[in-house]
Design a protein around this motif. Structure first.
Motif, short mmCIF file in Angstrom:
data_model
loop_
_atom_site.label_atom_id
_atom_site.label_comp_id
_atom_site.label_asym_id
_atom_site.label_seq_id
_atom_site.Cartn_x
_atom_site.Cartn_y
_atom_site.Cartn_z
N PRO A 246 0.84 -1.21 0.00
CA PRO A 246 0.00 0.00 0.00
C PRO A 246 0.87 1.25 0.00
CG PRO A 246 0.06 -0.99 2.18
CD PRO A 246 0.77 -1.94 1.28
N TYR A 332 2.70 2.76 6.59
CA TYR A 332 1.82 2.54 5.45
C TYR A 332 0.41 3.03 5.76
CZ TYR A 332 5.47 -0.43 3.47
OH TYR A 332 6.64 -0.89 2.94
N THR A 334 -2.40 1.65 4.77
CA THR A 334 -3.19 0.49 5.18
C THR A 334 -2.23 -0.64 5.51
OG1 THR A 334 -3.43 -0.24 2.88
CG2 THR A 334 -5.20 1.13 3.79
#
Length: 847
Positions: A246, A332, A334
């Motif tokens: 992600p 990140y 997600t």
């Protein structure tokens, strides 16, 4: 060479129906047509290659080649194998793929362009997606009129209809990617690209072969229509596989006041292109956090999508895993996929818990189900923590080297404790890995407390030349230091507020008896004591003597079954760890296993003489947590490293260290031991951090001349170093030769990532049950494992048992199963005691 196909091909619809690519998963079920499977893989490859910086024509050329990876399944021999279990005696389908692509090169040349030899290099990479390159003889016959030898045998076994239908598939596929073109790519450029293509196709094939994501389809849609459908499935499959990270996040990963090195990593300029950074600072200074701060900045700059933390041992990897898992939500947007990459990852409780949490909640970082089903997939996860060996397998001639290269290429390679990979063999492999990683556009961070300058220069040169840049001269000898070639870096000062223990005094202990007296006395005064021994046999002997004196003592070494070692480690952490009592009054006898993986804090330390870098690492466990136990609470006046060592000023022969250290004198090179003793005792102290560089350079360099009686040992040590470096060169892939000529299909163990005395691994049993419990599975077998010198075990009448039938072959083929009787005597000369470990009688095992 031109191939004129004389027979008429069937229509595309007939071709799709005629040639199966996968067996039906159940009786009477649908078998996936070869053409459809090839398009499934191409659709996945499109997704995987999307973030790459290839020009669009080259990108389409690589996708087209990925689509053609299983062209050899259009074959009467392959179809007979699927439907009637007939062996493919003339060649396997992936070898036939290369033969077909060369046979039909005239159809691909107008599309791909470039020179013929460049195309041939990429054909081999496309075909060699089962872990090794094709190696069949693909020469023309003597009159140069067509295939000869093995090539002709494969074409004949495929059949005339298959040859014609393969040509028709090539024509159809070139229309799907009409802009595909390699342009003026040379064969040299193609050889370098061949590794990348092999890794891409292997990964795409593994995903595209998953029937849960690409269920078999009945023949019907023509290629263009089917490709449109399967592109949607590919997008979903990539997400479920967990191999496209992600977006990076900019959330500050740590909320504490940053130390000097951490601030430098937050402020240093990031150069363009592939980037190398070296973080050198003392043990316990926060290098890991500094590396994570720098890595986050590199992620946000687009230098990589993921991370791989490479550690020297499984124990250090396990310790790092939790620290990395805790900060991923800051790195990140997600949850990324997360793997623990080493042979015993299934035994790590935290990793198992994350796997379960990820299964219940995809918003949690952890491994996907797809990543868990093969050990070779670990490097494909968005973020990996594991041993450096998993990364080094990318540059030795082992199966699936391109797959590992592909997994690492999109990651920042973070190598911790880099000095431990500095022996001639591992140092050569690490240099090769950094060179290759930079050549494929990757970036790296190296961290160490005791990195010799010569090794630092070699590693920098390897990376920079891989990136296509001239290797700079690194003149900075300051310590601590942050080094980023190509930019000026901030000055790093020592932050003494957290590590204010002062210099560590150094004293020489003249005999084992003197060491035992010291430990007996200080333990009686309430001190937490440790004696780090170089050999297991000497450690076992020492604890017997201490316990005979009535001194409470624990033992830790590498010859315990894993289940017992974990039990001992838990007890040791309670007694000697960060939150121990102030005055435990006990002794730990340990080997090198305490140097880096356990957070221990001792008041008194005795160590056998060892290389300077190792002694500095060991001393990092002395008066470690000053915030919890300041000097006033310690039962001794000052931190002192007591070194059991002969006098470096009285060297009478090559047995100089034997009479003091026993078997421990043979663990390390004698000249290195002498230099360490000479330098360390003359210094009389270890000043952290400002004195570390000088100590390491003086002891690990060759500027200090050894006594004349040690000159022969010096020459032998130099010869061993050169032989190990040569061995490493022989075991490496030949990057410049390309995948077909430069790789191999060997198993991992045939090309080791580190050298040393050959070990034999035994799985201990209680009757018919594993030593670790009642039921057999991979985990209980691994918990029951213990390793020792193969040379010593081979001299014994070892009674091997039959392994359980429900264990995988990769495990049973590489271990021997041994029953431990109730009296612990396995055979003459060999005992296993859960409190002492594996005991080999020296009287039986003398050479």
């Amino acid at each position: 060479m031109r191939c004129d196909v004389q027979m008429r091909s069937g229509s595309l619809a007939q071709i799709i129906e005629a040639w199966p690519g996968k067996s039906a998963h159940e009786d009477g079920g649908i078998s996936q047509p070869a053409v459809y499977h090839m398009l499934d893989v191409a659709a996945v490859a499109e997704r995987l290659i999307a973030p790459e910086s290839f020009r669009e024509p080259v990108r389409q050329a690589l996708i087209l080649l990925a689509a053609l990876h299983d062209l050899g399944k259009i074959s009467a021999a392959f179809r007979a194998m699927l439907r009637h279990a007939q062996p493919q005696v003339a060649g396997r389908h992936w070898e036939v793929t290369e033969a077909f692509l060369r046979l039909h090169d005239d159809l691909l040349a107008p599309t791909l362009g470039s020179d013929q030899f460049a195309r041939y290099e990429l054909y081999a990479a496309t075909a060699g997606h089962h872990g090794r390159p094709p190696s069949r003889d693909l020469h023309l016959n003597r009159r140069n009129t067509g295939p000869g030898g093995e090539w002709k045998a494969m074409i004949d076994a495929a059949g005339e209809t298959a040859v014609a239908d393969a040509a028709e598939v090539i024509r159809a596929f070139t229309e799907l990617w009409p802009d595909a073109c390699l342009g003026s790519m040379t064969s040299e450029q193609a050889r370098r690209l061949s590794w990348r293509l092999a890794g891409l196709v292997t990964t795409a094939d593994w995903i595209g072969s998953n029937p849960a994501w690409f269920p078999p389809s009945a023949p019907g849609p023509l290629p263009a229509a089917y490709l449109a459908e399967t592109r949607e499935r590919a997008a979903d499959a990539i997400g479920k596989a967990g191999i496209v990270a992600p977006p990076a996040a900019s959330v500050r990963p740590f909320n504490f006041a940053l130390r000097s090195m951490q601030t430098a990593c937050e402020q240093v300029e990031l150069p363009s292109g592939p980037m190398l950074a070296l973080i050198e600072d003392e043990t316990g200074s926060g290098k890991t956090e500094a590396g994570i701060i720098l890595a986050q900045r590199m992620l946000l700059e687009g230098k990589a999508e993921g991370l791989y933390f490479a550690l020297p041992t499984m124990a250090t990897a396990d310790a790092m895993f939790g620290r990395v898992a805790d900060v991923l939500k800051c790195l990140y947007d997600t949850a990324p996929s997360l793997s623990l990459a080493h042979g015993r990852s299934g035994l790590h409780e935290g990793f198992r818990e994350l796997a379960l949490a990820r299964d219940r909640n995809p918003d949690e970082p952890g491994p996907t189900e797809w990543l868990l089903d093969s050990r070779r997939k670990a490097l494909l996860a968005d973020v990996g923590v594991g041993t450096v060996d998993q990364a080094l397998l990318a540059v030795v001639r082992a199966k699936y080297a391109p797959l590992r290269q592909f997994g690492l290429s999109r990651k920042i390679l973070v190598v911790d404790e880099a000095h431990e990979m500095g022996d001639p063999y591992m140092g050569e492999l690490l240099s090769a890995l950094l060179h290759l990683h930079a050549a494929q556009g990757g970036s790296a961070i190296l961290m160490s407390a005791t990195l010799p300058l010569e090794l630092r220069s070699r590693l920098v040169a390897a990376f920079e030349t891989g990136a296509g840049r001239e290797a700079p001269a690194i003149e900075n000898s300051a310590y601590p230091a942050l080094t980023v070639p190509g930019v000026s870096t901030p000055t790093v000062s020592a932050n003494r507020s957290e590590t204010n223990r002062g210099p560590v005094a150094v004293e020489r202990v003249q005999s084992a008896d003197q060491a035992l007296d010291l430990l007996t006395k200080t333990a009686g005064e309430g001190a937490a004591c440790v004696w780090v021994r170089n050999s297991v046999d000497e450690a076992i002997a020492a604890i017997h003597t201490l316990r005979a004196r009535g001194v409470p003592a624990e033992l830790l070494h590498a010859r315990f079954a894993l289940v017992d070692r974990k039990r001992h480690e838990a007890r040791i952490l309670e007694t000697f760890g960060k939150h121990r009592s102030a005055h435990p009054g006990q002794v730990l006898i340990a080997t090198q296993v305490v140097e880096s993986s356990l957070d221990l804090d001792f008041d008194v330390m005795v160590s056998d003489l060892a290389p300077m870098a190792a002694l500095i690492q060991r001393a990092g466990r002395l008066w470690r947590h000053m915030d919890l136990r300041p000097a006033g609470l310690r039962p001794v006046d000052r931190p002192t490293l007591q070194v059991l060592s002969p006098d470096p000023g009285l060297v009478t022969g090559e047995n100089w260290a034997r009479h003091v250290l026993g078997q421990g004198a043979y663990v390390y090179a004698l000249p290195l031991l002498w230099r360490t003793a000479k330098v360390l005792f003359e210094a009389g102290e270890i000043r952290v951090p400002e004195g570390l560089r000088d100590l390491v350079e003086a002891a690990h360099g060759r500027s200090l001349t050894v006594p004349e009686v040690l000159q022969s040992a010096e020459f032998r040590a130099e010869g061993v170093d050169k032989a190990q470096a040569t061995h490493a060169g022989q075991n490496q892939i030949d990057w410049l030769a390309g995948y077909r000529a430069g790789a191999s299909g060997a198993e991992d163990a045939e090309y080791p990532t580190r050298l040393g005395a050959r070990q034999k691994t035994m799985v201990l049993m209680r009757g018919d049950a594993p030593w670790s419990g009642d039921r057999w599975n991979v985990e209980s077998a691994q918990l029951s494992e213990v390793s020792a010198s193969a040379a010593r075990l081979d001299r014994l009448a070892l009674p091997e048992a039959v392994p359980p039938v429900n264990l995988p072959r990769w495990l049973t083929a590489t271990r021997c199963f041994v029953t431990v009787p109730p009296d612990h005597q396995i055979c003459p000369g060999l005992r296993y005691d859960p409190e002492m470990g594996l005991i080999l009688s020296s009287s039986v095992n003398q050479a």
